[in-house]
Design an enzyme around this catalytic site. Structure first.
Site, mmCIF file in Angstrom:
data_model
loop_
_atom_site.group_PDB
_atom_site.id
_atom_site.type_symbol
_atom_site.label_atom_id
_atom_site.label_comp_id
_atom_site.label_asym_id
_atom_site.label_seq_id
_atom_site.Cartn_x
_atom_site.Cartn_y
_atom_site.Cartn_z
ATOM 1 N N GLU A 26 0.820 -1.217 0.000
ATOM 2 C CA GLU A 26 0.000 0.000 0.000
ATOM 3 C C GLU A 26 0.857 1.271 0.000
ATOM 4 O OE1 GLU A 26 -3.682 -0.269 2.538
ATOM 5 O OE2 GLU A 26 -2.617 -2.011 3.326
ATOM 6 N N SER A 154 -6.771 -2.552 2.056
ATOM 7 C CA SER A 154 -7.175 -1.937 0.787
ATOM 8 C C SER A 154 -7.712 -2.940 -0.218
ATOM 9 C CB SER A 154 -6.007 -1.156 0.175
ATOM 10 O OG SER A 154 -5.689 -0.043 0.963
ATOM 11 N N TYR A 224 -9.646 4.239 -4.459
ATOM 12 C CA TYR A 224 -8.667 5.321 -4.479
ATOM 13 C C TYR A 224 -8.546 6.104 -5.788
ATOM 14 C CZ TYR A 224 -7.122 2.958 -0.253
ATOM 15 O OH TYR A 224 -7.076 2.374 0.980
ATOM 16 N N ARG A 263 -10.860 2.950 12.054
ATOM 17 C CA ARG A 263 -12.103 2.937 11.270
ATOM 18 C C ARG A 263 -12.521 1.491 11.047
ATOM 19 N NH1 ARG A 263 -10.598 3.537 6.234
ATOM 20 N NH2 ARG A 263 -11.490 1.513 5.696
ATOM 21 N N ASP A 265 -15.155 -1.447 9.407
ATOM 22 C CA ASP A 265 -16.042 -1.715 8.273
ATOM 23 C C ASP A 265 -17.138 -2.676 8.706
ATOM 24 O OD1 ASP A 265 -14.387 -0.139 6.704
ATOM 25 O OD2 ASP A 265 -13.159 -1.850 6.070
ATOM 26 N N GLU A 279 -13.751 -5.813 9.638
ATOM 27 C CA GLU A 279 -12.363 -5.594 10.038
ATOM 28 C C GLU A 279 -12.212 -4.173 10.552
ATOM 29 O OE1 GLU A 279 -9.923 -4.718 6.087
ATOM 30 O OE2 GLU A 279 -11.203 -6.475 5.848
ATOM 31 N N ASN A 281 -9.376 -0.815 10.718
ATOM 32 C CA ASN A 281 -8.177 -0.201 10.143
ATOM 33 C C ASN A 281 -7.617 0.776 11.162
ATOM 34 O OD1 ASN A 281 -6.399 1.515 8.673
ATOM 35 N ND2 ASN A 281 -7.478 1.053 6.780
ATOM 36 N N GLY A 285 -6.750 5.691 5.909
ATOM 37 C CA GLY A 285 -6.305 6.529 4.804
ATOM 38 C C GLY A 285 -6.682 7.985 5.009
#
Length: 337
Positions: A26, A154, A224, A263, A265, A279, A281, A285
């Site tokens: 990433e 990602s 992205y 964050r 999901d 999951e 993060n 981002g």
């Protein structure tokens, strides 16, 4: 919440390294995140500098007199506890969760085990080591099924399969990124994400974002590099559903020992509107397409205030001096082998 980061004295934050790039899959996204954070911090008067661990030894942070680090690294060696451990040894406070929380959160299997043990809803899964085991997982979990690397982000290496014939190729793709491959029950319904800021009892969820991707394919490209994915914030969900998702993500955050920010999901199953945690993060981002800034804006937190506010939470698992023994400084007997 809309005062987050707005009243912080930039000079009190000292000399700051924005860690970006790195050597993970990433890297490109991390560079985009880091550049955005760097510009935001500098615009608020923070003495911030870019630092790429792929090109610079982390020991330079100590020699360079840095007071804290903003981790804008993504993926391996950025949010898996390794760089956090190095910064602990250097004694330089950093943003985001600590060593153990980062390591567990990066490992989707360990994350799911903890959430399941805590009674939090997450889709059923299998850990597989071959294409044959992947096909058996499809029999157990049902079609469609998600196959992905256990420790990657990602959506890299992710596939959605509907037949046994697809399992071998999907397994091989995921295993290119990680020898541990996760097969996960697919949840049909609304895709959402929700950031959390703070720590412990003070942790607070930001507004939920509902994600509508082309053909439901929220992959690396659509995350992205295109404008085809639609993000709804406010989410448009019933208020009770929004509140339940926020409650769940704060519980998920706390159960892993996270701090600072993260964050999570979540999928909402269409058949009964039950939310499932996918999951979390721990180094979200911060690009132009990123979701934490979008959610923060919905409650009046600018991108710049978000960056400064997160930077101000930088800390260490072990405060300086806390590891000193009672006999520190006293003469010690030599130990001979």
């Amino acid at each position: 919440m809309n005062t987050f980061g707005s009243k912080i004295d930039a000079h009190a934050l000292g000399k700051v390294a924005v860690l970006m790039g790195g050597a993970s899959a990433e890297r490109d996204v991390s560079l985009m995140s880091g550049r955005g954070v760097l510009q935001a911090l500098r615009s608020r008067g923070v003495d911030a500098h870019a630092f790429d661990p792929a090109h610079n030894d982390l020991g330079e942070l100590k020699r360079g007199g840095y007071d804290r680090c903003f981790i804008a690294l993504h993926g391996r060696h950025g949010e898996d506890g390794t760089v956090q451990g190095a910064l602990e040894l250097l004694g330089i406070p950093y943003t985001g969760p600590g060593v153990m929380a980062s390591s567990m959160s990066m490992d989707k299997i360990m994350t799911k085990r903890i959430w399941r043990a805590e009674g939090l809803p997450t889709p059923d899964w299998r850990l597989v080591a071959s294409g044959e085991e992947t096909a058996l997982a499809l029999q157990a979990l049902g079609a469609p099924m998600i196959i992905k690397p256990a420790r990657e982000g990602s959506t890299l290496g992710l596939s959605k399969v509907t037949s046994p014939e697809q399992c071998e190729q999907a397994y091989l793709l995921a295993s290119k990124y990680d020898p541990e491959v996760l097969c996960e029950q697919f949840i049909e319904g609304d895709e959402t994400t929700c950031p959390v800021l703070g720590e412990g009892a003070g942790a607070c969820a930001l507004p939920v974002i509902r994600i509508v991707a082309p053909q439901g394919n929220y992959d690396y490209q659509n995350k992205y590099f295109t404008d085809d994915t639609k993000y709804h914030c406010p989410s448009g969900l019933p208020e009770a559903e929004e509140r339940e998702i926020q409650r769940l993500v704060v519980q998920a955050f706390r159960s892993l020992g996270c701090r600072g920010w993260a964050r999570a999901d979540i999928m909402i199953r269409a058949s009964d509107r039950k939310p499932f945690l996918l999951e979390i993060n721990t180094s979200p981002g911060m690009t132009g397409h990123s979701l934490v800034p979008m959610s923060a804006r919905a409650v009046g937190i600018s991108y710049e205030d978000l960056c400064v506010g997160v930077l101000a939470t930088a800390t260490l698992d072990t405060p300086p001096g806390a590891t000193l023994s009672p006999a520190q400084g006293q003469p010690q007997e030599a130990v001979t082998p």
